[in-house]
Design a protein around this motif. Structure first.
Motif, PDB file in Angstrom:
ATOM      1  N   GLY A 191       0.801  -1.222   0.000  1.00 33.06           N
ATOM      2  CA  GLY A 191       0.000   0.000   0.000  1.00 33.06           C
ATOM      3  C   GLY A 191       0.830   1.266   0.000  1.00 33.06           C
ATOM      4  O   GLY A 191       0.355   2.322   0.417  1.00 33.06           O
ATOM      5  N   ILE A 192       2.084   1.181  -0.482  1.00 32.48           N
ATOM      6  CA  ILE A 192       2.966   2.343  -0.522  1.00 32.48           C
ATOM      7  C   ILE A 192       2.915   2.948  -1.931  1.00 32.48           C
ATOM      8  O   ILE A 192       3.330   2.308  -2.899  1.00 32.48           O
ATOM      9  CB  ILE A 192       4.414   1.956  -0.170  1.00 32.48           C
ATOM     10  CG1 ILE A 192       4.470   1.342   1.231  1.00 32.48           C
ATOM     11  CG2 ILE A 192       5.330   3.170  -0.268  1.00 32.48           C
ATOM     12  CD1 ILE A 192       5.820   0.763   1.589  1.00 32.48           C
ATOM     13  N   GLU A 193       2.413   4.136  -2.027  1.00 25.69           N
ATOM     14  CA  GLU A 193       2.325   4.802  -3.325  1.00 25.69           C
ATOM     15  C   GLU A 193       3.633   5.506  -3.651  1.00 25.69           C
ATOM     16  O   GLU A 193       4.219   6.192  -2.803  1.00 25.69           O
ATOM     17  CB  GLU A 193       1.194   5.830  -3.321  1.00 25.69           C
ATOM     18  CG  GLU A 193       1.026   6.551  -4.657  1.00 25.69           C
ATOM     19  CD  GLU A 193      -0.051   7.618  -4.624  1.00 25.69           C
ATOM     20  OE1 GLU A 193      -0.534   7.995  -5.712  1.00 25.69           O
ATOM     21  OE2 GLU A 193      -0.411   8.073  -3.520  1.00 25.69           O
ATOM     22  N   MET A 194       4.117   5.355  -4.867  1.00 32.51           N
ATOM     23  CA  MET A 194       5.231   6.144  -5.382  1.00 32.51           C
ATOM     24  C   MET A 194       4.756   6.803  -6.668  1.00 32.51           C
ATOM     25  O   MET A 194       4.392   6.114  -7.619  1.00 32.51           O
ATOM     26  CB  MET A 194       6.469   5.294  -5.645  1.00 32.51           C
ATOM     27  CG  MET A 194       7.673   6.151  -6.064  1.00 32.51           C
ATOM     28  SD  MET A 194       9.202   5.222  -6.337  1.00 32.51           S
ATOM     29  CE  MET A 194       8.818   4.422  -7.883  1.00 32.51           C
ATOM     30  N   ARG A 195       4.756   8.136  -6.669  1.00 29.23           N
ATOM     31  CA  ARG A 195       4.199   8.861  -7.805  1.00 29.23           C
ATOM     32  C   ARG A 195       5.076  10.063  -8.139  1.00 29.23           C
ATOM     33  O   ARG A 195       5.437  10.845  -7.257  1.00 29.23           O
ATOM     34  CB  ARG A 195       2.781   9.340  -7.456  1.00 29.23           C
ATOM     35  CG  ARG A 195       2.014   9.932  -8.624  1.00 29.23           C
ATOM     36  CD  ARG A 195       0.630  10.399  -8.199  1.00 29.23           C
ATOM     37  NE  ARG A 195       0.670  11.641  -7.445  1.00 29.23           N
ATOM     38  CZ  ARG A 195       0.191  11.802  -6.208  1.00 29.23           C
ATOM     39  NH1 ARG A 195      -0.342  10.775  -5.561  1.00 29.23           N
ATOM     40  NH2 ARG A 195       0.265  12.969  -5.594  1.00 29.23           N
ATOM     41  N   TYR A 196       5.420  10.196  -9.401  1.00 30.22           N
ATOM     42  CA  TYR A 196       6.135  11.371  -9.888  1.00 30.22           C
ATOM     43  C   TYR A 196       5.091  12.329 -10.463  1.00 30.22           C
ATOM     44  O   TYR A 196       4.354  11.963 -11.373  1.00 30.22           O
ATOM     45  CB  TYR A 196       7.128  10.993 -10.981  1.00 30.22           C
ATOM     46  CG  TYR A 196       8.436  10.394 -10.509  1.00 30.22           C
ATOM     47  CD1 TYR A 196       9.650  11.004 -10.828  1.00 30.22           C
ATOM     48  CD2 TYR A 196       8.466   9.220  -9.765  1.00 30.22           C
ATOM     49  CE1 TYR A 196      10.864  10.458 -10.439  1.00 30.22           C
ATOM     50  CE2 TYR A 196       9.678   8.666  -9.359  1.00 30.22           C
ATOM     51  CZ  TYR A 196      10.872   9.294  -9.691  1.00 30.22           C
ATOM     52  OH  TYR A 196      12.066   8.739  -9.290  1.00 30.22           O
TER      53      TYR A 196
END
Length: 256
Positions: A191-196
């Motif tokens: 559930g860890i979001e990584m977003r650029y």
């Protein structure tokens, strides 16, 4: 002096020779600072020099790339407890105008690793080659950033990253497309979001291309500084530093 020499001399005066007079001669008085913890202006960073020297901090530069008025340095700072960790890995970006360093961005991360493939955050290739392909390599990485990192067409990742040889220096991720895919899957399952969300600069010099971006990691507003090495039209190596962007800073210039 060249743009690169101006930056290297200023960096040396600040972090190696600890020479405030030499540093002052190379920094514009209205030097724009983007490090969140350091006030803006040349006087502020020059004023830190005695503190840096007394702390015993040492600096080691691994890579330097230059395009136009920007110089990117890949550095390690040891004995850096005064700045938050025993050892910090950093990307420092300097802008030069009229023979002076006029602006600075950076992103620092405590040293971690080695990663599952045994690579550190700073080892790997250093030689700049193929400067005649700078524009081509910059276009490739720019498209990768747009399609994959910004999520416009993530399925195209195989068009940008070599399937045969991809050396990864992120301390959490193994080599190869499989290592990258596995790490992203683990983050998604946790559930860890990584977003650029935005990329503010891309700097290219031969086979090396650097990108400075911001987005989200977990729930934190985050800066992503990435360095890519390109060979035969594919990305074959990657280094990065990842750091949370604080809500409050020592100036009003912002992180970028």
């Amino acid at each position: 002096m060249t743009i690169t020499e101006t930056v290297l001399n200023a960096f040396s005066a600040l972090f190696i020779q600890f020479d405030p007079e030499a540093a002052s001669a190379l920094l514009a008085p209205d030097y724009i600072q983007h490090n969140p913890a350091v006030p803006t202006g040349a006087a502020a960073i020059v004023g830190f020099v005695p503190v840096i020297q007394q702390s015993g901090m040492t600096a080691n530069t691994h890579r330097v790339i230059t395009e136009g008025d920007l110089v990117v340095m890949h550095n390690t700072f040891d004995n850096a407890q005064a700045f938050g960790a025993e050892t910090l890995v950093a990307f420092d970006v300097f802008r030069v105008a009229d023979g002076k360093v006029v602006e600075h961005w950076d992103n620092l991360q405590p040293l971690s690793g080695p990663n599952p493939s045994g690579r550190t955050m700073t080892d790997g290739a250093t030689e700049i080659v193929g400067r005649e392909k700078t524009a081509e390599n910059k276009a490739l990485v720019s498209a990768f950033v747009s399609d994959v990192l910004h999520g416009k067409a993530p399925e195209k990742i195989g068009e940008y990253i070599s399937a045969e040889s991809y050396a990864q220096h992120n301390p959490q991720i193994a080599d190869g497309l499989e290592g990258l895919g596995g790490a992203l899957q683990m983050m998604a399952e946790a559930g860890i979001e990584m977003r650029y969300d935005a990329t503010h600069m891309i700097v290219a010099d031969g086979n090396f291309v650097f990108a400075a971006s911001e987005g989200v990691l977990g729930e934190a507003h985050t800066a992503f500084f990435d360095l890519f090495r390109v060979e035969d039209g594919k990305i074959v190596e990657h280094w990065d530093t990842v750091s949370e962007i604080p809500a409050e800073m020592a100036h009003e210039n912002g992180k970028f």
